[in-house]
Design an enzyme around this catalytic site. Sequence first.
Site, PDB file in Angstrom:
ATOM      1  N   LYS A 160       0.841  -1.198   0.000  1.00 57.55           N
ATOM      2  CA  LYS A 160       0.000   0.000   0.000  1.00 57.55           C
ATOM      3  C   LYS A 160       0.879   1.253   0.000  1.00 57.55           C
ATOM      4  O   LYS A 160       0.600   2.210  -0.725  1.00 57.55           O
ATOM      5  CB  LYS A 160      -0.936  -0.013   1.219  1.00 57.55           C
ATOM      6  CG  LYS A 160      -2.014  -1.088   1.120  1.00 57.55           C
ATOM      7  CD  LYS A 160      -2.771  -1.278   2.428  1.00 57.55           C
ATOM      8  CE  LYS A 160      -3.689  -2.508   2.299  1.00 57.55           C
ATOM      9  NZ  LYS A 160      -4.393  -2.839   3.564  1.00 57.55           N
ATOM     10  N   GLN A 212      -5.351  -2.079   9.610  1.00 57.38           N
ATOM     11  CA  GLN A 212      -4.982  -3.330   8.930  1.00 57.38           C
ATOM     12  C   GLN A 212      -5.472  -4.534   9.739  1.00 57.38           C
ATOM     13  O   GLN A 212      -5.251  -4.607  10.945  1.00 57.38           O
ATOM     14  CB  GLN A 212      -3.457  -3.389   8.740  1.00 57.38           C
ATOM     15  CG  GLN A 212      -2.968  -4.583   7.936  1.00 57.38           C
ATOM     16  CD  GLN A 212      -3.458  -4.575   6.484  1.00 57.38           C
ATOM     17  OE1 GLN A 212      -3.654  -3.516   5.892  1.00 57.38           O
ATOM     18  NE2 GLN A 212      -3.662  -5.747   5.928  1.00 57.38           N
ATOM     19  N   ASP A 270     -11.527   1.641   3.455  1.00 59.15           N
ATOM     20  CA  ASP A 270     -11.740   0.192   3.353  1.00 59.15           C
ATOM     21  C   ASP A 270     -13.205  -0.141   3.057  1.00 59.15           C
ATOM     22  O   ASP A 270     -13.512  -1.251   2.620  1.00 59.15           O
ATOM     23  CB  ASP A 270     -11.375  -0.476   4.689  1.00 59.15           C
ATOM     24  CG  ASP A 270     -10.050  -1.214   4.644  1.00 59.15           C
ATOM     25  OD1 ASP A 270      -9.641  -1.632   3.548  1.00 59.15           O
ATOM     26  OD2 ASP A 270      -9.443  -1.387   5.715  1.00 59.15           O
TER      27      ASP A 270
HETATM   28  N1  GUN Z   1      -6.338  -7.527   5.719  1.00 60.27           N
HETATM   29  C1  GUN Z   1      -6.476  -8.286   4.607  1.00 60.27           C
HETATM   30  N2  GUN Z   1      -7.136  -7.603   3.666  1.00 60.27           N
HETATM   31  C2  GUN Z   1      -7.422  -6.395   4.182  1.00 60.27           C
HETATM   32  C3  GUN Z   1      -8.077  -5.238   3.678  1.00 60.27           C
HETATM   33  O1  GUN Z   1      -8.563  -5.174   2.559  1.00 60.27           O
HETATM   34  N3  GUN Z   1      -8.137  -4.182   4.527  1.00 60.27           N
HETATM   35  C4  GUN Z   1      -7.643  -4.220   5.775  1.00 60.27           C
HETATM   36  N4  GUN Z   1      -7.776  -3.146   6.538  1.00 60.27           N
HETATM   37  N5  GUN Z   1      -7.033  -5.267   6.271  1.00 60.27           N
HETATM   38  C5  GUN Z   1      -6.925  -6.347   5.477  1.00 60.27           C
END
Ligand code: GUN
Length: 280
Positions: free
Chosen positions: A53, A97, A120
């Site tokens: 990211k 996350q 998200d």
């Molecule tokens: N962990 C695995 N996939 C994701 C996601 O799309 N967003 C977040 N915040 N955590 C994750």
Amino acid sequence: MSAIIINGKEYAAALAERQAERCGELRRRGVEPCLAVIMVGENPASAVYVRNKERACAKIGIASRTITLPEDCTQEELHARIDALNADPAVHGVLVQLPLPARLDESAAQLRVKAEKDVDGFHALNAGKLMQGIPAMLPCTPKGVLFMLKNAGVPLDGADAVVVGRSNIVGKPMSLLLLRENCTVTVCHSHTRDLAEITRRADVLVAAIGRPRYITADMVKPGAAVIDVGINRVDGKLCGDVDFERVQETAGWITPVPGGVGPMTVAMLMENTLEAACRA
Ligand code: GUN
């Protein structure tokens, strides 16, 4: 006949160019788009995702902040960090996350993120808006899947769509997005009886199960669009929830792992962050 491979990496790269232009425009207007990511503890898979990211942000020109809280941090400390980012006008997107350490309450943390900064799309308000068909911040993975299906020219109106998996992150929002496209949607899960009989009827099959190569060729209708959301590690190698080698011989379209859904999820996160910055 073999399937058209839907290349998520290429779509994401093309999107990144446009996103970089949009980001430049925002910067010229005095807005520096910024994404903040909160990570708790040292989950190695999460660390890889968060690094991806950060890289995507850097490529486009979005500022990124990563906040790593200690493994033993309390719910209150986590909420205090979220509150501070919610209140910071320089931050446009806030993401916690997942997974969090088991003793922490994930849904409470998700609810704590201001809905406008919920890039998200996990906040109950955004989930509720999606359910009612009101414009909302959409969860990145299902949003990316829909982008690929549409751009690959997969017919959706009236199609039989089967989603395998019922998570809040993928399965449930995916089914709602496909419903919005006028698909007839079936959601399957671990308690579904005779899964293969249902998946064989799918014109569009989305696999979000979390088991390596679980969807085999005999479970797929010839000509179907097969979207593989799985990321599994087998003998140190990444593979999806679909037996790609065999299924690609009969499917009409298929996404690879890696290089399919994964890059699109990150691309949609960038999209959501730019949208949030635009609105702010
Ligand atoms: N962990 C695995 N996939 C994701 C996601 O799309 N967003 C977040 N915040 N955590 C994750």
